[in-house]
Design an enzyme around this catalytic site. Structure first.
Site, PDB file in Angstrom:
ATOM      1  N   ARG A   1      -1.034  17.249  46.223  1.00 25.90           N
ATOM      2  CA  ARG A   1       0.225  16.561  45.996  1.00 25.90           C
ATOM      3  C   ARG A   1       1.347  17.625  46.406  1.00 25.90           C
ATOM      4  O   ARG A   1       2.416  17.524  46.718  1.00 25.90           O
ATOM      5  CB  ARG A   1       0.563  15.859  44.917  1.00 25.90           C
TER       6      ARG A   1
ATOM      7  N   GLU B   1      -8.270  22.584  32.844  1.00 26.65           N
ATOM      8  CA  GLU B   1      -8.542  21.947  31.783  1.00 26.65           C
ATOM      9  C   GLU B   1     -10.020  21.550  31.658  1.00 26.65           C
ATOM     10  O   GLU B   1     -10.530  21.436  30.316  1.00 26.65           O
ATOM     11  CB  GLU B   1      -7.684  20.749  31.498  1.00 26.65           C
TER      12      GLU B   1
END
Length: 171
Positions: free
Chosen positions: A59, A96
């Site tokens: 993005r 993460e």
């Protein structure tokens, strides 16, 4: 358009890409012409004296291209591993929920260039720090990092110090 309206377009997606992760989907922001123009203009105002905008996959490409167009600079993509025909360098980093590798295309950004890096969301800072380190390895001066949304509780800004971080929205 006010940025509060832009924030209202961000969609929360629980348990994506794995259980326990709350994904912030900015696709509705990109799909709204007025919101997209607002964030491109706001981020472009932060580019300053940068020679080039660098967009981080994926993005960040969309945002970065719009920001570069408004700012009057070129755009350089930092890609996921295996997507480029010629690679100047690569960096592997922790996410993460795993690891990833970013690559810089060869022969498109000169040492000594000043870059403003753009991505959609700043979370833990792993991707942002890897992209910035990759550029520094190539002799590029990262003069700022701009994002649409910063997840402040995850502390990603700390991973970029001393690079100035500009977030249009924070949660």
């Amino acid at each position: 358009m006010e940025l509060a309206h832009v924030l209202g377009l961000v969609r929360d997606v629980p348990d994506h890409p794995q259980p326990g992760v709350l994904f912030r989907d900015v696709t509705p922001v990109l799909a709204d012409a007025e919101a997209f123009a607002t964030i491109a203009t706001e981020l472009a105002s932060l580019v300053g004296e940068a020679d080039v905008v660098v967009g981080v996959e994926a993005r960040g490409f969309l945002l970065g291209a719009a920001v570069a167009l408004v700012a009057g600079t070129g755009i350089v993509p930092v890609r996921k591993a295996g997507k480029l025909p010629r690679v100047a360098g690569s960096r592997t980093y922790e996410l993460e929920y795993g690891t990833a590798t970013l690559e810089l295309p060869a022969d498109v950004i000169a040492p000594g260039a000043r870059a403003f890096v753009v991505d959609d969301v700043l979370a833990t800072g792993g991707t942002a720090a890897a992209a910035s380190a990759l550029l520094a390895d190539a002799g590029v001066d990262v003069v700022g990092f701009g994002v649409l949304l910063e997840l402040t509780a995850l502390g990603g800004r700390d991973a970029l110090a001393p690079i100035p971080v500009h977030a249009l929205l924070t949660v």
